[in-house]
Each structure stands twice: as C-alpha cells, then as structure tokens.
Scaffold this motif. Structure first.
Motif, mmCIF file in Angstrom:
data_model
loop_
_atom_site.group_PDB
_atom_site.id
_atom_site.type_symbol
_atom_site.label_atom_id
_atom_site.label_comp_id
_atom_site.label_asym_id
_atom_site.label_seq_id
_atom_site.Cartn_x
_atom_site.Cartn_y
_atom_site.Cartn_z
ATOM 1 N N ILE A 12 -15.442 -2.185 -19.442
ATOM 2 C CA ILE A 12 -14.406 -1.954 -18.425
ATOM 3 C C ILE A 12 -13.143 -2.677 -18.883
ATOM 4 O O ILE A 12 -13.188 -3.862 -19.219
ATOM 5 C CB ILE A 12 -14.850 -2.474 -17.040
ATOM 6 N N THR A 13 -12.044 -1.968 -18.901
ATOM 7 C CA THR A 13 -10.760 -2.548 -19.296
ATOM 8 C C THR A 13 -9.762 -2.314 -18.178
ATOM 9 O O THR A 13 -9.597 -1.172 -17.723
ATOM 10 C CB THR A 13 -10.237 -1.900 -20.590
ATOM 11 N N GLU A 14 -9.138 -3.385 -17.725
ATOM 12 C CA GLU A 14 -8.096 -3.258 -16.711
ATOM 13 C C GLU A 14 -6.741 -3.391 -17.391
ATOM 14 O O GLU A 14 -6.426 -4.418 -17.990
ATOM 15 C CB GLU A 14 -8.234 -4.318 -15.623
ATOM 16 N N ILE A 15 -5.930 -2.341 -17.295
ATOM 17 C CA ILE A 15 -4.590 -2.318 -17.877
ATOM 18 C C ILE A 15 -3.603 -2.366 -16.726
ATOM 19 O O ILE A 15 -3.667 -1.531 -15.818
ATOM 20 C CB ILE A 15 -4.373 -1.058 -18.734
ATOM 21 N N TYR A 16 -2.714 -3.346 -16.729
ATOM 22 C CA TYR A 16 -1.860 -3.550 -15.561
ATOM 23 C C TYR A 16 -0.442 -3.894 -15.988
ATOM 24 O O TYR A 16 -0.191 -4.374 -17.096
ATOM 25 C CB TYR A 16 -2.412 -4.667 -14.669
ATOM 26 N N GLY A 17 0.483 -3.643 -15.089
ATOM 27 C CA GLY A 17 1.879 -3.987 -15.318
ATOM 28 C C GLY A 17 2.625 -3.988 -14.005
ATOM 29 O O GLY A 17 2.263 -3.278 -13.059
ATOM 30 N N ALA A 18 3.698 -4.786 -13.942
ATOM 31 C CA ALA A 18 4.447 -4.917 -12.689
ATOM 32 C C ALA A 18 5.193 -3.635 -12.340
ATOM 33 O O ALA A 18 5.453 -3.361 -11.172
ATOM 34 C CB ALA A 18 5.430 -6.081 -12.786
ATOM 35 N N THR A 19 5.549 -2.834 -13.356
ATOM 36 C CA THR A 19 6.276 -1.583 -13.112
ATOM 37 C C THR A 19 5.577 -0.459 -13.856
ATOM 38 O O THR A 19 4.780 -0.683 -14.777
ATOM 39 C CB THR A 19 7.738 -1.674 -13.595
ATOM 40 N N ASP A 20 5.902 0.778 -13.463
ATOM 41 C CA ASP A 20 5.322 1.953 -14.107
ATOM 42 C C ASP A 20 6.377 2.727 -14.893
ATOM 43 O O ASP A 20 6.231 3.925 -15.119
ATOM 44 C CB ASP A 20 4.669 2.867 -13.060
ATOM 45 N N LEU A 37 -19.867 4.168 -23.182
ATOM 46 C CA LEU A 37 -18.974 4.560 -22.098
ATOM 47 C C LEU A 37 -17.887 3.504 -21.938
ATOM 48 O O LEU A 37 -18.181 2.315 -21.791
ATOM 49 C CB LEU A 37 -19.770 4.695 -20.794
ATOM 50 N N SER A 38 -16.618 3.939 -21.994
ATOM 51 C CA SER A 38 -15.480 3.043 -21.847
ATOM 52 C C SER A 38 -14.678 3.470 -20.628
ATOM 53 O O SER A 38 -14.188 4.600 -20.557
ATOM 54 C CB SER A 38 -14.605 3.087 -23.106
ATOM 55 N N LEU A 39 -14.551 2.557 -19.648
ATOM 56 C CA LEU A 39 -13.827 2.822 -18.403
ATOM 57 C C LEU A 39 -12.545 2.009 -18.416
ATOM 58 O O LEU A 39 -12.593 0.772 -18.473
ATOM 59 C CB LEU A 39 -14.688 2.456 -17.193
ATOM 60 N N ASN A 40 -11.402 2.680 -18.362
ATOM 61 C CA ASN A 40 -10.102 2.024 -18.468
ATOM 62 C C ASN A 40 -9.341 2.230 -17.167
ATOM 63 O O ASN A 40 -8.872 3.335 -16.874
ATOM 64 C CB ASN A 40 -9.326 2.605 -19.646
ATOM 65 N N LEU A 41 -9.247 1.149 -16.388
ATOM 66 C CA LEU A 41 -8.612 1.209 -15.080
ATOM 67 C C LEU A 41 -7.154 0.772 -15.208
ATOM 68 O O LEU A 41 -6.866 -0.384 -15.502
ATOM 69 C CB LEU A 41 -9.354 0.298 -14.096
ATOM 70 N N HIS A 42 -6.227 1.731 -15.022
ATOM 71 C CA HIS A 42 -4.803 1.458 -15.162
ATOM 72 C C HIS A 42 -4.195 1.162 -13.797
ATOM 73 O O HIS A 42 -4.478 1.844 -12.814
ATOM 74 C CB HIS A 42 -4.076 2.671 -15.763
ATOM 75 N N ARG A 43 -3.347 0.122 -13.777
ATOM 76 C CA ARG A 43 -2.523 -0.110 -12.600
ATOM 77 C C ARG A 43 -1.122 -0.512 -13.053
ATOM 78 O O ARG A 43 -0.853 -1.671 -13.364
ATOM 79 C CB ARG A 43 -3.094 -1.195 -11.696
ATOM 80 N N PHE A 44 -0.249 0.463 -13.118
ATOM 81 C CA PHE A 44 1.149 0.229 -13.431
ATOM 82 C C PHE A 44 1.958 0.385 -12.151
ATOM 83 O O PHE A 44 1.898 1.432 -11.500
ATOM 84 C CB PHE A 44 1.653 1.209 -14.489
#
Length: 690
Positions: free
Chosen positions: A616-624, A649-656
């Motif tokens: 599980i990978t969480e990819i995040y950023g303050a802006t999109d 299985l690779s799950l990549n959860l993005h939050r921009f």
C-alpha cells in the motif's frame, strides 16, 4: 502485582533480544566485508570481461529481485487538459532530456540513450548509444480503442492493455505513450513507463524531469507559518509514523547557522576581496595574526575547491566511460593553492615581512598595550553597563519570554539551556528506542504477522502487469457526510484506509468458493510526497517515506472497523520506529542490502514477500495542481508502483489537494477481478457513514 511481573518479563525479553543483537554485530560486520568485497570483485571481473559495458552497482532491493519477466517498470499516467500536440511533446522530451547537455558538452542523462542488459545475473549499460532514436520512445497511440473513441468509460481498459506490453529489450527501458483525445473538450492522457534503474543510476535525473512536471505554485521561500501549516496538514496522512527529533535538529541547525555567521564575519574582517562598489581591496598582511587568518581561509577554500572538483569529476566519469581527466590529485591541489595565493597577493616575501613586523619590540608593545586596554575596558570600566544589560535581559525573559539583548549571558542561557535539555531528552528517547528495536523487529516480522492463508498465496504469476484506477473522489463531501466525526482519535486517513481494507475484502470474497477470506492480511505500507513528482533539486529520495508492516483487518467498513484500524496504526507508530528508519536508510543509502550477501538477501525478500503479498502506497500533496513543461495544465497524475518477487498486488492511494483516487497494479493472473477493488473503494468512500 501481576502487572509488575508482566512488565518485568517484558523488560527481560527486551534485554535478551538486545544482547543477542549485540552478539550478532560482529557477524554483520563480517557479512558486510564479504558482501562488499564480493560485489567489488564481481564488478571488476565483469568490467574486464565486457569492456563495452558499464556494470550497474545499484544495491536497491528492486535490482536484486528484478527479472526480465517481472521487471520493476514504474508506470505514470498523466491526464492533461487541452489539445494534444504530439510533436510539441516529443520536442520537449528531446530538449529537456535526451538531447540535454552540460557545460562540458556531454549528455546530461546518457542512460536514457543506453540499452540495459544482463550479464552473469548483473545489470549493465551498453556504452554505445549511437542507435538511439527518440521516435522509438515517444509514441503516438490511436485515439480509438477497439473501434470506439477513448473516453473515461474505456480509458482504464486501454491503459491496462498498454501496461501489459513489455518495452522491447533491444531499446532503452523507458517509453512515453501519448493517447490523444478525439474531443477537444476532453483531456488526453500520457502513459510513461520507466525502469527503476534509470532513476537509481542517473543521479541527476528526478522523476519530475522524466514526467516533465512542475508545481506552478511552488514556494521557494518558506516562512515559519508555512512550516507549521504543513506539519498540521500532514497529521492527516497515514504513515507519518515517526516524529523527527525536533529539538536535536533545532540545536544542530542553530549551531551550523552560528558557525556560518562567524565564518562569514571572519572572512569579511580578514579577507574582503571586493568592496561594495566592486573594486578590489586585497588585505595587506602586516602582522602575524593577519597572516595566520589568511592562511586558514586559503586552506579551507582549497579543501572545498578540491572536494567540489572531485565530485564533478566523478559525475563526469559516470556520465561517460571515455572521459579522462588530465589533471591529477596533487596537481589539482597545487592549482587551487596557486589561485588562492594569487588572488590574495600572498607570497613567502609577504609572510616573512609580516612575521618580521610582528616580532619587532615596538609592535609587540603595541599589541600587548592594546590587549590590556581592551581587557580592562570590558572587565572593569564597562562592568556596570554589562550588569545593567544582564538585568534588562533577565527582565525581558521573565516578562516576555524573549529578549533583544542577544549578546548577554542571560540571553544565551535562555536559548541554549532549554535546547540542550530537550535535545538530551530526545537523545535518551532515541537510545531507549534502539534498546527496544531488536525485540520490536522480531515481533513485527515473525510473531505478529497472521499465518492465515489466502487465495493470493495459491496463485502463480506471470510477471505482466495490469492496472485499474478509480474516479476522483471529493474529500469535502466525505467530511460533510461524516460531520464532526474526524478528530485526533479518528483521522480521515484512517477512514480512507478502512475503505481500502473493505475493497480488498470484497476482492478476496470473489474467491470465497476456493478459499475463505482471512480476518487479517499482512501488507507493507509507505508514503510518497507530491515533491516526488515536482522537485528537481536535492535528494531524490527525500519525498519517499519508510516502510512499515500493517496487519489489515478485512471486513465491510463501519465505525468499529475504522476504530480498530486507528488502533493498529497507533501501535505501528509506537512499535515500528526503527523499522521505519532502517527502511529509509535502505532507500537512501542501500544500508540493509550492503550488510548481507545478495543470495541471502533474495531469500529473505522472497520469504517476506510471500507473507506480505500486498503493498500500500499513500501519495499525498497539499495541492492538486501540476504544470507540464510544454505549458499545459495537468489535471491529475497517477503512480502505479510495480509489485515484484512474490508480491502480486500494489494499491496506490492518491490524495492531492482534497481529492482521493486509488490506482491498482496487479499481475495479469489476477484479472479481471482486480477492478473489484477500485469499484468497491469508490462505493465505500461515497456511501459509508460512521
């Protein structure tokens, strides 16, 4: 009384694990020497046997487990706004990457033009890049998929089909596939395939340069309020597991800043080569103190210049094996020393005259008179004034908590005593964590992982990859639906992770006829910051977090499920600090793979990847907001990290910004049910209320 004996048993177990770990230290050192010498010997033999190749020296985990059928090819999907101008995109890749040269005229990123081959189980780069053609790497795909225009309804199938295709082995291992839009009101897509070794071995190449992305609102200067704001927003994210040693870093930064300021003041006083109007003003050396100060400055500048020149030389050698340096080490030092002496008009004659002047009786008398006068002035005549300043500083500290009399002893004590005290407390806490680390590592890796079997253990895998991704989901609507539910005891990131666990449960439930869905599933987790996609300077791994082991509870999401997952994350933050830091050391410096021979490392990786089949990978950023190098706005960026070894299985959860999006990469033998994960994730995120 019973709790006392439990605490005592726990302490004895921790002590035993720590003693065993200390006994293994000599063995680890011996293992490091054997692994290092073995790697150097094999690289030397291969370089002699294959002079037309540059042997890869990467010690990354992905390098060790990489195979031609299951290569570590990262996939990035860009959703770009506007008309698709393919020629402009291709020119941008040629201008900023493949044809870009440094000041010496050498290619800045030569490995983008070099083939990647294997010899005796090692990766190597072919030195000859004369056959490179950018038309083989920046490709224009059709705007139709199976006779239908490419839209949001079929883009997933199209991208998944493109992801299954290998990059031809006789070409450098990267590709940019442009998927045009048939309707100018709809976005077009760019799929970038990139072998992990290109980023690992091309030291100046960042992912942001490969994607040609930048942050249009990137701040170059950060204020204190920005830093506080960033830290508070980051608390929402999943795996900021380790609080950095704040007071130790503050103390070190303050000391470094103090040394730099004193050094700059020292240079300004004794070595001012230029006046504010640009005129030369070389210091005239008249006495021994001026001579010693100038010699110190020259030695420091020569050392820094030599270090910079060797760094540049090593970089040029890595870029081209044919590069030869005509200047040796001693000649480099001599040239730097002569340049410094010439700039400051320093010679043996000047030094002899300075020493002669200093030893004259009249000059010695002047120096001692001046010294005694300053001593009496500061410690006798000005003593009442110093006491007055100390009293004012003490009053300011008591009333305001700070003082402007920074040169007083009271101000220095007020600054350094709390810093030293808190830094010592943090140091003792670090020592305590090191003491507990062997036991925690043993429990996390061997005792705590669930032994329940699941369908992922039973399948065989081909190595080819397929992808799936969800729609963009609004975080504002999520908070509105769960109003006043998110706080320090229940974070928004806990809820998104719960929805992800429910989606994995639904996926495994499709195989319930063959095997029962386990209650818990072993996974590995890490975070990636937005700077990974936009930063072009500094350490390439600074935006990548450490790895932790998460035992994911599988069932349909509800309030109890979210609370349980919150407790799991909190336990990780208390127990896996050293695992997190060790994985960061591996990411930055290949720390773990340098300690153990490659054969044993592969065995350990296969063992743990079998027990932890999902990442599980969480990819995040303050802006999109993203901007492309050719001037168009990029609406969204998705990262698909490739699962390797026995991970499938690779799950990549993005939050921009305030948007959530899930990107899944799976082995082709998991198709077509892998799309269940993204569909279930969308449903839970949009419907579940705590």
């Amino acid at each position: 009384m019973e709790s006392f004996w439990q605490e005592l048993k726990s302490l004895l177990k921790t002590l035993l694990c720590f003693v065993v770990a200390l006994m293994l230290v000599p063995l680890l050192l011996l293992s490091f020497l054997c692994a290092h010498l073995g790697n150097e010997l094999s690289n030397y033999v291969l370089s002699i046997k294959y002079p037309n190749l540059t042997i890869s020296k990467s010690n990354k985990i992905r390098t060790l487990i990489d195979t031609p059928k299951n290569a570590g090819i990262f996939h990035f999907l860009l959703q770009v706004e506007g008309n698709c101008d393919f020629e402009r995109i291709k020119r941008s890749y040629a201008q900023y990457l493949t044809d870009l040269r440094d000041k010496t005229g050498m290619l800045r990123f030569p490995k983008l033009r070099q083939k990647l081959v294997t010899c005796w189980g090692h990766y190597a780069w072919v030195n000859d890049n004369s056959g490179f053609n950018i038309n083989n790497h920046v490709l224009l795909s059709t705007h139709k998929y199976r006779g239908r225009p490419v839209t949001e309804s079929n883009i997933q199938d199209y991208v998944s089909e493109l992801a299954t295709k290998y990059i031809p082995s006789d070409l450098p291992q990267w590709q940019v596939i442009v998927i045009p839009n048939s309707d100018s009101t709809q976005p077009y897509y760019i799929l970038i395939k990139l072998h992990h070794l290109i980023i690992a071995e091309e030291e100046d190449l960042h992912v942001s340069e490969m994607l040609l992305l930048q942050d249009p609102h990137k701040k170059h200067l950060m204020t204190l309020s920005d830093g506080l704001e960033q830290r508070s927003s980051n608390q929402k994210q999943l795996s900021h597991f380790v609080r950095k040693p704040e007071h130790i870093s503050r103390l070190m930064n303050h000391l470094v800043h103090l040394v730099i300021c004193r050094w700059q003041k020292f240079i300004y006083e004794f070595d001012s080569l230029e006046t504010p109007d640009g005129a030369s003003s070389a210091v005239q050396v008249r006495n021994l103190s001026q001579l010693a100060s100038l010699v110190l400055i020259i030695l420091v500048n020569v050392f820094l210049g030599y270090w910079r020149s060797r760094s540049v030389l090593q970089k040029l050698k890595r870029r081209s094996v044919t590069y030869r340096n005509e200047v040796g080490r001693f000649q480099t030092v001599r040239l730097l020393l002569n340049r410094e002496l010439e700039q400051r008009n320093l010679s043996w004659l000047v030094a002899r005259n300075a020493i002669y002047n200093s030893l004259q009786p009249t000059n010695l008398a002047k120096v001692w008179t001046r010294f005694l006068w300053r001593l009496n002035l500061n410690h006798v005549l000005l003593l009442p004034y110093h006491f007055y300043c100390e009293i004012l500083a003490f009053t300011d500290v008591l009333i305001k908590g700070q003082t402007s009399y920074s040169s007083t002893y009271c101000a220095r004590l007020h600054l350094y005593v709390p810093l030293l005290l808190y830094a010592q407390l943090e140091f003792f806490k670090i020592c305590w964590e090191l003491f507990k680390a062997p036991r925690n590592i043993y429990e996390v890796l061997f005792e705590q992982p669930t032994k329940e079997l699941n369908i992922l253990h039973k399948k065989s895998y081909s190595g080819r990859k397929i992808v799936s991704f969800s729609r963009s989901l609004s975080g504002a609507q999520l908070r509105l639906r769960n109003k006043d539910k998110f706080n320090k005891d229940l974070r928004e990131s806990d809820f998104s992770l719960t929805c992800l666990a429910g989606a994995v449960h639904d996926y495994l439930d499709t195989f319930s006829g063959d095997m029962q869905v386990p209650r818990y599933l072993n996974t590995t987790c890490r975070t990636i910051d937005k700077g990974y996609f936009t930063d072009r300077v500094g350490d390439k791994s600074k935006n990548i977090g450490g790895v932790v082991f998460l035992q994911l509870p599988l069932r349909e999401p509800d309030a109890d499920h979210t609370k349980e997952l919150h407790d799991v994350v909190e336990r990780i933050r208390n127990q896996q600090i050293m695992i997190y830091l060790a994985s960061i050391g591996q990411t930055k410096f290949s720390l773990l793979t340098s300690l153990i021979p490659h054969v044993l490392t592969k065995i350990f990786i296969n063992f743990f990847s079998y027990n932890f089949p999902i990442t599980i990978t969480e990819i995040y950023g303050a802006t999109d907001e993203f901007q492309s190098a050719w001037g168009q706005k990029v609406q969204d960026v998705l990262l698909f990290r490739p699962p390797q070894s026995k991970t499938c299985l690779s799950l990549n959860l993005h939050r921009f910004g305030d948007k959530y999006r899930l990107a899944v990469m799976a082995d082709t033998h998991l198709a077509p049910d892998h799309t269940t994960i993204t569909r279930s994730f969308e449903r839970y995120m949009e419907t579940i209320t705590l």
